[in-house]
Design an enzyme around this catalytic site. Structure first.
Site, PDB file in Angstrom:
ATOM      1  N   THR A 152      31.892  67.834  28.176  1.00 11.95           N
ATOM      2  CA  THR A 152      32.994  67.738  29.132  1.00 11.95           C
ATOM      3  C   THR A 152      34.031  66.747  28.579  1.00 11.95           C
ATOM      4  O   THR A 152      33.705  65.912  27.731  1.00 11.95           O
ATOM      5  CB  THR A 152      32.491  67.318  30.531  1.00 11.95           C
ATOM      6  OG1 THR A 152      31.813  66.073  30.420  1.00 11.95           O
ATOM      7  CG2 THR A 152      31.537  68.371  31.105  1.00 11.95           C
ATOM      8  N   THR A 170      35.992  63.823  29.350  1.00 15.96           N
ATOM      9  CA  THR A 170      35.858  62.364  29.248  1.00 15.96           C
ATOM     10  C   THR A 170      34.581  61.982  28.510  1.00 15.96           C
ATOM     11  O   THR A 170      34.577  61.042  27.711  1.00 15.96           O
ATOM     12  CB  THR A 170      35.891  61.720  30.648  1.00 15.96           C
ATOM     13  OG1 THR A 170      37.133  62.053  31.266  1.00 15.96           O
ATOM     14  CG2 THR A 170      35.756  60.210  30.569  1.00 15.96           C
ATOM     15  N   CYS A 171      33.518  62.728  28.750  1.00 16.42           N
ATOM     16  CA  CYS A 171      32.241  62.427  28.096  1.00 16.42           C
ATOM     17  C   CYS A 171      32.341  62.595  26.581  1.00 16.42           C
ATOM     18  O   CYS A 171      31.810  61.788  25.822  1.00 16.42           O
ATOM     19  CB  CYS A 171      31.143  63.336  28.651  1.00 16.42           C
ATOM     20  SG  CYS A 171      30.981  63.248  30.447  1.00 16.42           S
ATOM     21  N   SER A 172      33.044  63.643  26.141  1.00 13.13           N
ATOM     22  CA  SER A 172      33.155  63.952  24.715  1.00 13.13           C
ATOM     23  C   SER A 172      34.283  63.220  24.011  1.00 13.13           C
ATOM     24  O   SER A 172      34.224  63.014  22.797  1.00 13.13           O
ATOM     25  CB  SER A 172      33.369  65.460  24.520  1.00 13.13           C
ATOM     26  OG  SER A 172      32.219  66.168  24.888  1.00 13.13           O
TER      27      SER A 172
END
Length: 159
Positions: A45, A47-49
């Site tokens: 996703t 922000t996660c990546s």
């Protein structure tokens, strides 16, 4: 009620891939060591990546030089976590942990209802620091934010 500073990490099995799928108990991961565990709502996703995992990859050696193990967790299966780790050039030693059914996330009391995004129950974005299986610091993000669970913030808070 969510886990608090001073609480023991609950004993729940997680999965990871090293030489095949491996089930590992949280006691094995946390007891007798210092660990930073950060959780993301979803592998791959935005922000996660783009921010969360890359920050811990960038600062992995900073944690390791302090004798702290680093683990990333998401409510995903171990194959997704392995593929995401490879796509992000996660260094050997940074554990990519799968909480496939969200059992550990629920035991921590840090679940997030992401049903409106078609993702079901996921983990809130958070980071915790534990010593010997006991939570010493807990940084849980407000919905939609990314500040207190960043690698930089966690490093700045360490003793």
């Amino acid at each position: 009620m969510s886990i608090q500073v001073g609480d023991r990490i609950p004993e729940v099995p997680l999965q990871r891939i090293r030489e095949g799928v491996e089930t590992v108990d949280t006691r094995t991961l946390f007891d007798d060591r210092k660990v930073v565990l950060f959780a993301v709502p979803g592998a791959f996703t935005p922000t996660c990546s783009e921010k969360h995992l890359p920050g811990f990859v960038r600062h992995f050696e900073d944690f390791r030089s302090r004798g702290i193990a680093v683990a990333c967790m998401s409510v995903n299966d171990p194959f997704v976590m392995q593929a995401w780790g490879r796509s992000q050039d996660v260094p050997d030693g940074l554990m990519m942990l799968a909480d496939g059914n969200g059992d550990f996330t629920r035991a921590l009391g840090l679940e997030l209802d992401a049903s409106s995004y078609g993702m079901g129950t996921r983990a809130k974005r958070f980071a915790l620091y534990a010593e010997g299986g006991v939570v010493k610091q807990l940084h849980v993000e407000a919905p939609g934010e990314f500040r207190v669970s960043s690698a930089e913030h966690v490093l700045a808070q360490l003793p």
